[in-house]
Scaffold this active site. Structure first.
Site, short mmCIF file in Angstrom:
data_model
loop_
_atom_site.label_atom_id
_atom_site.label_comp_id
_atom_site.label_asym_id
_atom_site.label_seq_id
_atom_site.Cartn_x
_atom_site.Cartn_y
_atom_site.Cartn_z
CD GLU A 54 -3.01 -1.18 2.22
OE1 GLU A 54 -2.75 -0.68 3.32
OE2 GLU A 54 -4.11 -1.70 1.94
CG ASP A 69 -7.76 -5.53 4.99
OD1 ASP A 69 -7.26 -5.69 6.12
OD2 ASP A 69 -7.86 -4.42 4.45
CD GLU A 103 -9.85 -1.46 8.23
OE1 GLU A 103 -8.92 -2.03 8.83
OE2 GLU A 103 -9.75 -1.01 7.08
O1 GCW Z 1 -7.06 -3.02 6.38
C1 GCW Z 1 -6.18 -2.19 5.74
C2 GCW Z 1 -6.53 -0.87 6.32
C3 GCW Z 1 -5.38 0.09 6.32
C4 GCW Z 1 -4.22 -0.59 7.01
C5 GCW Z 1 -3.84 -1.82 6.22
C6 GCW Z 1 -2.71 -2.61 6.88
C7 GCW Z 1 -2.54 0.34 8.43
O2 GCW Z 1 -7.64 -0.36 5.62
O3 GCW Z 1 -5.79 1.24 6.98
O4 GCW Z 1 -3.12 0.27 7.17
O5 GCW Z 1 -4.94 -2.68 6.13
O6 GCW Z 1 -3.04 -3.53 7.60
O7 GCW Z 1 -1.57 -2.31 6.65
#
Ligand code: GCW
Length: 637
Positions: free
Chosen positions: A240, A315, A343
């Site tokens: 990311e 995720d 989340e």
């Molecule tokens: O779930 C996603 C989140 C990001 C997060 C990423 C990760 C810290 O939306 O906000 O960043 O995973 O776990 O690195």
């Protein structure tokens, strides 16, 4: 005059006794100051002297005991050192007896806290560590963690600012470490892989560059001088948008090993995350990418590197099958990363007790395959720490499972309920003490003036908690659906979302694949073949539509709307029934909470009630939005 003053004081006492803002978490002991405690002067002695209702406790040090383990016989606690005695003391206060040792030596919270005080995916206010740092709270935080066995904390976001490693921030880390240390909590930091450039002025962060390695060695030395028991680094690399060894065509192992060498002389570890997708894997099914990315590195990491992976391959969805990376890295120590902050499970607005989800994971990835456990924290400056009073249960459950992953969700929830709502207010404003025997049996509380069915309240709250995660799956994404959340903030449904300028892996339409033929992502051998990454028996089980557990059906298969499921009804009928059930569950939770009103203090009752009502609105929105959208395919007009 004197009489009035007394009266005012008395009223003030009553009010403060009644004001329950949740800040005391599960540590709501009243000071009794009764017990004589013998043995070393330490946290255990202090806590027991203050709160243990018995007359006497003996603390005994026995160097042959395992690290952190304790034995409670009568009112004697035996442990290897003061840390073990401390864990034993909290256990005695919970009413435990016997021997206990933790499953893992690494029981770590990950804070996604930014240096400006904001928290990525934080739903309980700003950081207790940065900007608004509050040392009193940090001490309470340490105590709360110690009481459930957590022994490490990563103080900053994995999307890490290079500034974290600057001298002025390291000084703050030292101060925080000094507060946490007496409670047996080690400090770790997330690091930005490009720190040598951003902070050290180097032209590269290439892990094979000598100057880069030297920079990290010097940085490690500086850190350990300040914090001799510093735990190590957590790294999100080439994920990311974060920098990493891949920027220099180096492998993850090469990147991780360079850092591992820097902290090795001091006993430090590197927790290297496998949450990597995108860049190198265009077009590959996202849930396969971690294995593709890391499998060639297996066996190539230094012995102080641990691969840290999320429980599922995507995720932190409300339900995912386990991540097959746990099957594929055979010569690399691994940690699981669970997400305590909700989340994708209603954030701090929904009551969702997560222990059942984590236990589901341990059913597939046996705890002894892991060397540690990490939980992404849900803690902030909110008065009640976690935003939702019941989200405290998830922090609690994480700690308890990190100590003993064989505990059941029910055992943990009972413990938590007793500790958190253990003092019930009676409808008439009187207080009733929770009494396990009476409440778990059918008796009435001794001092109740009205007839107070505590056992009923208690078991209905327990049932609410235990059903809450499945309810969330049902009203959000049943039968294996996943990632159909609203863009970016991940709250609420957006199944039709597609944005050409976004990576495909962020678009809900990519995940549900609904069309006139059916719905679901074909990950079987006739699709992306993600099933091939699993060890048997799951590989075959998941690959075959007829044997795939229905809870993962649309995760692994594209299934016709008219497909007959095990109950004889069609997929489309079942999908609707799940959404209906999820909503009905929340309606029932509200009924349970209404019935509990006389027995819960006003503030916590009201705040929880407001959230439950909101949760119901949101659950209905999920059902409406998803079913309206899917109907356009399932029942085309
Ligand atoms: O779930 C996603 C989140 C990001 C997060 C990423 C990760 C810290 O939306 O906000 O960043 O995973 O776990 O690195």
């Amino acid at each position: 005059m004197k009489r009035i003053a007394c009266f005012v004081v008395a009223v003030a006492c009553v009010i403060s006794a009644m004001a329950e803002d949740g800040s005391r978490l599960w540590l709501r002991y009243d000071k009794v100051e009764k017990a004589v405690v013998t043995g070393p002067e330490c946290i255990a002695a202090e806590e027991l002297r203050n709160f243990y209702p018995g007359e006497r406790v003996n603390l005994v040090v026995d160097a042959t005991m395992a690290a952190d383990a304790y034995r409670i016989e009568g009112t004697t606690i035996t442990a290897r050192d003061e840390r073990g005695l401390m864990y034993g003391a909290y256990a005695l206060l919970r009413g435990e007896t016997g021997y206990s040792a933790p499953q893992w030596s690494l029981r770590i919270l990950n804070h996604w806290d930014n240096l400006d005080g904001s928290i990525e995916r934080g739903y309980a206010g700003n950081s207790i560590f940065w900007e608004g740092r509050n040392d009193t709270l940090i001490k309470e935080y340490a105590r709360a963690n110690a009481s459930i066995g957590i022994n490490g904390t990563v103080l900053n976001n994995v999307n890490a600012s290079p500034k974290m490693l600057s001298a002025s921030y390291l000084q703050q880390v030292k101060e925080i470490a000094d507060i946490l240390r007496p409670y047996g909590i080690r400090v770790y930091l997330s690091v930005n892989f490009a720190s040598p450039m951003a902070l050290g002025g180097l032209a590269t962060a290439d892990p094979l560059d000598k100057k880069v390695a030297k920079w990290w060695r010097a940085k490690a030395k500086e850190i350990y001088k300040l914090i001799p028991d510093f735990g190590g680094f957590l790294v999100k690399a080439n994920s990311e948008g974060q920098p990493g060894p891949g920027d220099y065509h180096r492998t993850h192992a090469e990147g991780a090993n360079m850092l591992a060498d820097a902290v090795k002389p001091y006993g430090g570890i590197i927790m290297w995350r496998s949450f990597v997708y995108g860049a190198n894997h265009k077009g590959e099914d996202r849930v396969k990418q971690a294995v593709s990315e890391f499998v060639n590195d297996d066996g190539k990491f230094r012995d102080n590197v641990i691969l840290q992976s999320k429980n599922g391959p995507l995720d932190f969805q409300p339900r995912e099958p386990y991540a097959p990376i746990f099957d594929n890295m055979k010569r690399t120590p691994q940690m699981a990363e669970l997400q305590i902050t909700q989340e994708y499970l209603g954030q701090s607005r929904h009551l969702v007790y997560l222990a059942p989800m984590w236990q589901e994971f341990f059913g597939f990835v046996k705890p002894d395959r892991l060397v540690g456990i990490a939980g992404v924290a849900n803690i902030g400056l909110d008065k009640n720490w976690c935003g939702h009073h019941f989200s405290q249960a998830n922090w609690y459950a994480f700690g308890r499972l990190a100590w003993n992953p064989n505990m059941t969700s029910e055992e943990i929830a009972k413990e938590w309920l007793k500790a958190t709502f253990g003092q019930w207010t009676m409808g008439n404003g009187q207080w009733g003490m929770y009494n396990e025997q009476l409440t778990m049996g059918n008796g009435q509380p001794e001092n109740a003036t009205n007839h107070c069915p505590l056992s009923i309240v208690h078991s209905s709250l327990l049932s609410l908690m235990l059903r809450s995660r499945e309810a969330c799956v049902d009203y959000m994404m049943p039968l294996g659906l996943h990632h159909i959340f609203k863009f970016d903030h991940h709250y609420g449904p957006e199944p039709d979302a597609f944005k050409a300028d976004y990576p495909l892996e962020w678009c809900p339409v990519y995940y549900h694949q609904a069309d006139s033929a059916g719905i679901g992502f074909n990950r079987s051998h006739s699709g992306t073949n993600a099933t091939s990454q699993y060890a048997e028996p799951y590989r075959s089980l998941y690959d075959d539509l007829r044997t795939c557990p229905e809870q993962y059906l649309l995760w692994f298969h594209h299934v016709p709307w008219t497909y007959r499921m095990s109950n004889g009804r069609t997929l489309w009928e079942n999908l609707q029934a799940h959404y209906d059930h999820g909503v009905a569950e929340v309606e029932d939770f509200i009924r349970i909470w209404q019935d509990a009103k006389p027995y819960i203090d006003e503030q916590r009752w009201q705040e929880t009630n407001d959230r439950l009502l909101h949760q119901l609105d949101n659950a209905r929105e999920w059902r409406h939005t998803c079913l309206t959208y899917f109907r356009t395919f399932a029942e085309p007009s």
